[in-house]
Structures are given as structure tokens and as C-alpha cells.
Design an enzyme around this catalytic site. Structure first.
Site, mmCIF file in Angstrom:
data_model
loop_
_atom_site.group_PDB
_atom_site.id
_atom_site.type_symbol
_atom_site.label_atom_id
_atom_site.label_comp_id
_atom_site.label_asym_id
_atom_site.label_seq_id
_atom_site.Cartn_x
_atom_site.Cartn_y
_atom_site.Cartn_z
ATOM 1 N N HIS A 15 81.161 44.697 11.552
ATOM 2 C CA HIS A 15 81.212 44.334 10.114
ATOM 3 C C HIS A 15 81.756 45.534 9.354
ATOM 4 O O HIS A 15 81.040 46.503 9.110
ATOM 5 C CB HIS A 15 79.804 43.974 9.610
ATOM 6 C CG HIS A 15 79.777 43.549 8.168
ATOM 7 N ND1 HIS A 15 79.095 42.421 7.742
ATOM 8 C CD2 HIS A 15 80.339 44.062 7.052
ATOM 9 C CE1 HIS A 15 79.233 42.293 6.435
ATOM 10 N NE2 HIS A 15 79.996 43.283 5.989
ATOM 11 N N HIS A 17 84.546 46.923 6.111
ATOM 12 C CA HIS A 17 85.496 46.719 5.003
ATOM 13 C C HIS A 17 86.493 47.867 5.017
ATOM 14 O O HIS A 17 86.111 49.025 4.813
ATOM 15 C CB HIS A 17 84.767 46.706 3.653
ATOM 16 C CG HIS A 17 83.732 45.636 3.547
ATOM 17 N ND1 HIS A 17 84.022 44.367 3.085
ATOM 18 C CD2 HIS A 17 82.422 45.624 3.893
ATOM 19 C CE1 HIS A 17 82.915 43.630 3.131
ATOM 20 N NE2 HIS A 17 81.933 44.357 3.620
ATOM 21 N N LYS A 101 84.391 34.070 7.606
ATOM 22 C CA LYS A 101 83.329 34.674 6.800
ATOM 23 C C LYS A 101 82.923 33.764 5.653
ATOM 24 O O LYS A 101 83.767 33.269 4.900
ATOM 25 C CB LYS A 101 83.830 36.013 6.234
ATOM 26 C CG LYS A 101 82.811 36.758 5.406
ATOM 27 C CD LYS A 101 81.670 37.285 6.255
ATOM 28 C CE LYS A 101 80.504 37.750 5.397
ATOM 29 N NZ LYS A 101 80.367 39.193 5.372
ATOM 30 N N HIS A 138 77.175 36.074 4.696
ATOM 31 C CA HIS A 138 76.448 36.902 3.724
ATOM 32 C C HIS A 138 75.288 36.031 3.259
ATOM 33 O O HIS A 138 75.482 35.102 2.469
ATOM 34 C CB HIS A 138 77.345 37.317 2.551
ATOM 35 C CG HIS A 138 76.604 38.156 1.549
ATOM 36 N ND1 HIS A 138 76.818 39.504 1.391
ATOM 37 C CD2 HIS A 138 75.600 37.840 0.695
ATOM 38 C CE1 HIS A 138 75.983 39.979 0.472
ATOM 39 N NE2 HIS A 138 75.234 38.981 0.032
ATOM 40 N N HIS A 176 74.380 41.964 8.024
ATOM 41 C CA HIS A 176 73.616 42.989 7.293
ATOM 42 C C HIS A 176 72.227 42.509 6.870
ATOM 43 O O HIS A 176 71.923 42.442 5.693
ATOM 44 C CB HIS A 176 74.410 43.550 6.109
ATOM 45 C CG HIS A 176 75.053 42.568 5.153
ATOM 46 N ND1 HIS A 176 74.450 41.400 4.747
ATOM 47 C CD2 HIS A 176 76.245 42.608 4.514
ATOM 48 C CE1 HIS A 176 75.248 40.782 3.901
ATOM 49 N NE2 HIS A 176 76.342 41.484 3.749
ATOM 50 N N ASP A 249 78.939 47.661 7.800
ATOM 51 C CA ASP A 249 79.159 47.243 6.415
ATOM 52 C C ASP A 249 79.643 48.424 5.574
ATOM 53 O O ASP A 249 79.366 48.483 4.380
ATOM 54 C CB ASP A 249 77.910 46.594 5.821
ATOM 55 C CG ASP A 249 78.181 45.896 4.493
ATOM 56 O OD1 ASP A 249 79.351 45.539 4.236
ATOM 57 O OD2 ASP A 249 77.227 45.724 3.713
HETATM 58 C C1 NCD Z 1 80.502 44.675 0.286
HETATM 59 C C2 NCD Z 1 81.842 45.118 -0.349
HETATM 60 O O1 NCD Z 1 81.845 46.050 -1.154
HETATM 61 O O2 NCD Z 1 82.868 44.539 0.015
HETATM 62 N N1 NCD Z 1 79.435 45.217 -0.503
HETATM 63 C C3 NCD Z 1 78.138 45.357 -0.150
HETATM 64 O O3 NCD Z 1 77.335 45.719 -1.012
HETATM 65 N N2 NCD Z 1 77.698 45.115 1.064
HETATM 66 C C4 NCD Z 1 80.453 43.189 0.376
HETATM 67 C C5 NCD Z 1 79.386 42.665 1.303
HETATM 68 O O4 NCD Z 1 79.373 42.980 2.491
HETATM 69 O O5 NCD Z 1 78.520 41.918 0.833
HETATM 70 ZN ZN ZN Z 2 80.113 43.727 4.032
HETATM 71 ZN ZN ZN Z 3 77.855 40.873 2.468
#
Ligand code: NCD
Ligand code: ZN
Ligand code: ZN
Length: 349
Positions: A15, A17, A101, A138, A176, A249
Site C-alpha cells: 500500500h 502512494h 481500490k 479504505h 491500513h 501507506d
Molecule cells: C492517503 C493519501 O494521502 O493519499 N492519506 C491517508 O491519510 N492515509 C489516502 C489514504 O490512504 O486513505
Molecule cells: Zn493510503
Molecule cells: Zn486509505
């Protein structure tokens, strides 16, 4: 005595970003430092909803992989009310899409195009169940009447349970997880359901975010909870149960967008993901369970081969920078002000 050196099969991050454009020059080399693969989240400003978009995004990511690294991005599609089962089928057939997702609309960063009513996605879920393509969730309700600290537990009751009843063979990752309720629910479910757990939810509770002042760099969604929930997550992550695996995450937001009157949700851990987990597993005397969590359980759930080479973790402290330069500003790396206790080295294969 806990070991001061251990080797692991190369881990993966299930996971992550990476964001887009110039930010990829920071996030991709960080991920490629020692991970083998990463599940790349599709919540860009313009969400990645088609295979064509995912392929183009993958090319932008690959352009930033340092020479000599064999790290691979595994691409995902963003589910919307308009998602078309044909798109999922062609994505699966092309082997370029690994998962889909599900963001409840409005639940988190860049989720405005998410699903407003799960029923609208049923045709897509039907196709995914048949294709054995995992749905990554999520898991928080967005009902304004539900307290933010309860949104995950309520999601499990109101949405996840009915979804699993309607699609008993759909593979699902509850992403998460942050609560005892989620850890217990996942552990008790059949093997179609698994969960990722982040370093921040294992290492910190809501006091870290709120005592002595609001600390925006600990703010992510789902929000940090009471310590009893953290303890349940630690137990799950270090139990050796294959339903729980690594998903950082890591979610970079520039410092000024977090230190703001309406700060963004997301913690940046990409600089030291495995080092952070190693610290927790060492503190729990559970370093022997780290390889399962970081390197074995994820591929087994996704039906992918495990990596074949190894990395080494050495109990050698290093000071983490207070800020990491990034295009347009800087990123504040996750954790308090202590040095990190573990150093990761790739072993020559
Ligand atoms: C994530 C993001 O910033 O893309 N933020 C977070 O607080 N976890 C999005 C997500 O995973 O929910
Ligand atoms: Zn995330
Ligand atoms: Zn998320």
C-alpha cells in the site's frame, strides 16, 4: 538477547502512494531502495480509473527507478460509480492491473470520485470475484453522524460484512487497519480477507498526535486511535498470521499543506518504512516474525511469487533528517525525534 543483524527475503510494500510528476523523483527511489514491489495507490488528483491511465502512470513511475534496481510498481484502478466491468476484465487480461481500490466517496485524500453506494459497483465486483482480482478497501464510513474514531468499526458492520456475504469468493484487503475490531474481524474471517498495517498505527496512538499540541505530521486516515487498538494491531502484525502484511501507506503531503488550518491526511514514511517496522518488531521480541509480515504473506495473498533475493537489517542507529527536500517544499518524515535503530542493506545477489 535480540539479534543485531538479520537477513530477510526482499520485502514488498502492499500500500503505497507515489503521487505523480516531479514528486516521483523523491518517492520512487525511496521505494526502490530495498523493496521488490509496491502496490501503487490510484488516488491521483485525476484518479487512475482506466488501464490506459494506469499504463501511462506506470511509465512515469518506471522512468524514476534508479539504475540497478529491479523494483516493480503493481498498478491499481480506482473504483467509481461509473466503473465498467469490461475495463476491469481488459485490465486483468493485460496483466497490467493487479487490484482495484475502493474509496468511499469523501472518506480520505482525493476520494471525491469514490463510490457513493456500494450497489453501484456490484457488476464490477462480480467480475473481480470471477477474475480473483483483489478489492482493496479504505474501510471507513462517511456518515457525518458517526464519530471519526468509530468510522472503521462501523464500516465493518454496515458495509464490509454485507459485501462479504454478497461476494463470498471476492478477495479483499482491508487496508491500513487501525482498531481492535478490525484486527479481530480479519483474524476470524476466512482466507478471502486480509489486512495491511502501517508503521504509524503500530508505533503511535492518538496521544502522540494530540497531547501537548496538535502534531499534524501524525495525522492520517483512518486517524490514530487509543493505545488498546495499537496493542491489538501489534499483536496481529507480530503473530505470524498470514492475513496481516506490510502496507506502509506512505502518503506524502508537502509540509505547508499539513501545517495548515485544514491540514491534509497522510504520513510520509517512504524514507524508512522497513526500519520503522523493524523497530517495532524488535521491541516486541518478534524479529523472527518480520519476514512473514514484510516478505511472505503479501505475495501469498495476491498469488504472486515471493522475491528470491535477500536484504540485511543491521542494528546500527542513524539520524533521520528533520525534513526531506521535495518539489515545491519539503516532506516531514514520520516519527518522533529519536534516531532510527536499524539500517537496511541490500545483499549482493
Ligand atoms: C492517503 C493519501 O494521502 O493519499 N492519506 C491517508 O491519510 N492515509 C489516502 C489514504 O490512504 O486513505
Ligand atoms: Zn493510503
Ligand atoms: Zn486509505
Amino acid at each position: 538477547m535480540s539479534p543485531t543483524r538479520l537477513t530477510l527475503i526482499r520485502p514488498d510494500d502492499w500500500h503505497l502512494h507515489l503521487r505523480d510528476d516531479t514528486m516521483l523523483a523523491v518517492t520512487v527511489p525511496a521505494a526502490a531502495r530495498y523493496f521488490g514491489r509496491a502496490i501503487v495507490m490510484p488516488n491521483l488528483k485525476t484518479p487512475v480509473t482506466t488501464t490506459a491511465q494506469a499504463v501511462a502512470y506506470r511509465e512515469r513511475i518506471l522512468a524514476q527507478v534508479p539504475v540497478g534496481s529491479s523494483w516493480q510498481p503493481l498498478m491499481t484502478l480506482y473504483l467509481t460509480d461509473q466503473s465498467d466491468p469490461a475495463e476491469i476484465r481488459s485490465g486483468a487480461a493485460s496483466r497490467l492491473i493487479t487490484a482495484v481500490k475502493y474509496y468511499p466517496a469523501g472518506a480520505t485524500t482525493n476520494s471525491a470520485s469514490g463510490v457513493t453506494d456500494m450497489r453501484k459497483a456490484y457488476a464490477v465486483l462480480e467480475a473481480m470475484q470471477e477474475l480473483r482480482m483483489p478489492l482493496l478497501i479504505h474501510g471507513e464510513v462517511t456518515d457525518p453522524a458517526v464519530d471519526i474514531f468509530d468510522r472503521e468499526a462501523v464500516f465493518i458492520e454496515r458495509q464490509l460484512q454485507p459485501l462479504m456475504a454478497d461476494f463470498p469468493d471476492l478477495k479483499i484487503v482491508l487496508e491500513h487497519i487501525t482498531t481492535r475490531e478490525a484486527a479481530d474481524f480479519v483474524a476470524a474471517a476466512d482466507d478471502h480477507l486480509a489486512a495491511t498495517i502501517t508503521p504509524q498505527h503500530l508505533l503511535f496512538n492518538r496521544n502522540h498526535m494530540l497531547v501537548g499540541g496538535v502534531r499534524p505530521h501524525y495525522y492520517c486516515l483512518p486517524v490514530l486511535k487509543r493505545d488498546l487498538h495499537r496493542q491489538a494491531l501489534v499483536k496481529a502484525a507480530t503473530s505470524g498470521n498470514p492475513k496481516f502484511f506490510l502496507g506502509s501507506d506512505s502518503a506524502p503531503h508537502l509540509r505547508h499543506t499539513k501545517e495548515s488550518s485544514c491540514g491534509c491526511a497522510g504520513c510520509y514514511s517512504g524514507h524508512a518504512v522497513l526500519e520503522l517496522y523493524a523497530e517495532l518488531f524488535a521491541a516486541e521480541q518478534a524479529l523472527d516474525k518480520l519476514e512473514g509480515f514484510a516478505s511472505l504473506h503479501g505475495p501469498a495473498f495476491y498469488g504472486l511469487p515471493t522475491n528470491t533475493d535477500r536484504i540485511e537489517l543491521i542494528a546500527e542507529p542513524w539520524e533521520l533528517p528533520a525534513a526531506i527536500p521535495a518539489p515545491g517544499g519539503e516532506l516531514i518524515p514520520l516519527r518522533d525525534d529519536q534516531p532510527l535503530q536499524w539500517t537496511v542493506r541490500s545483499l549482493a545477489s
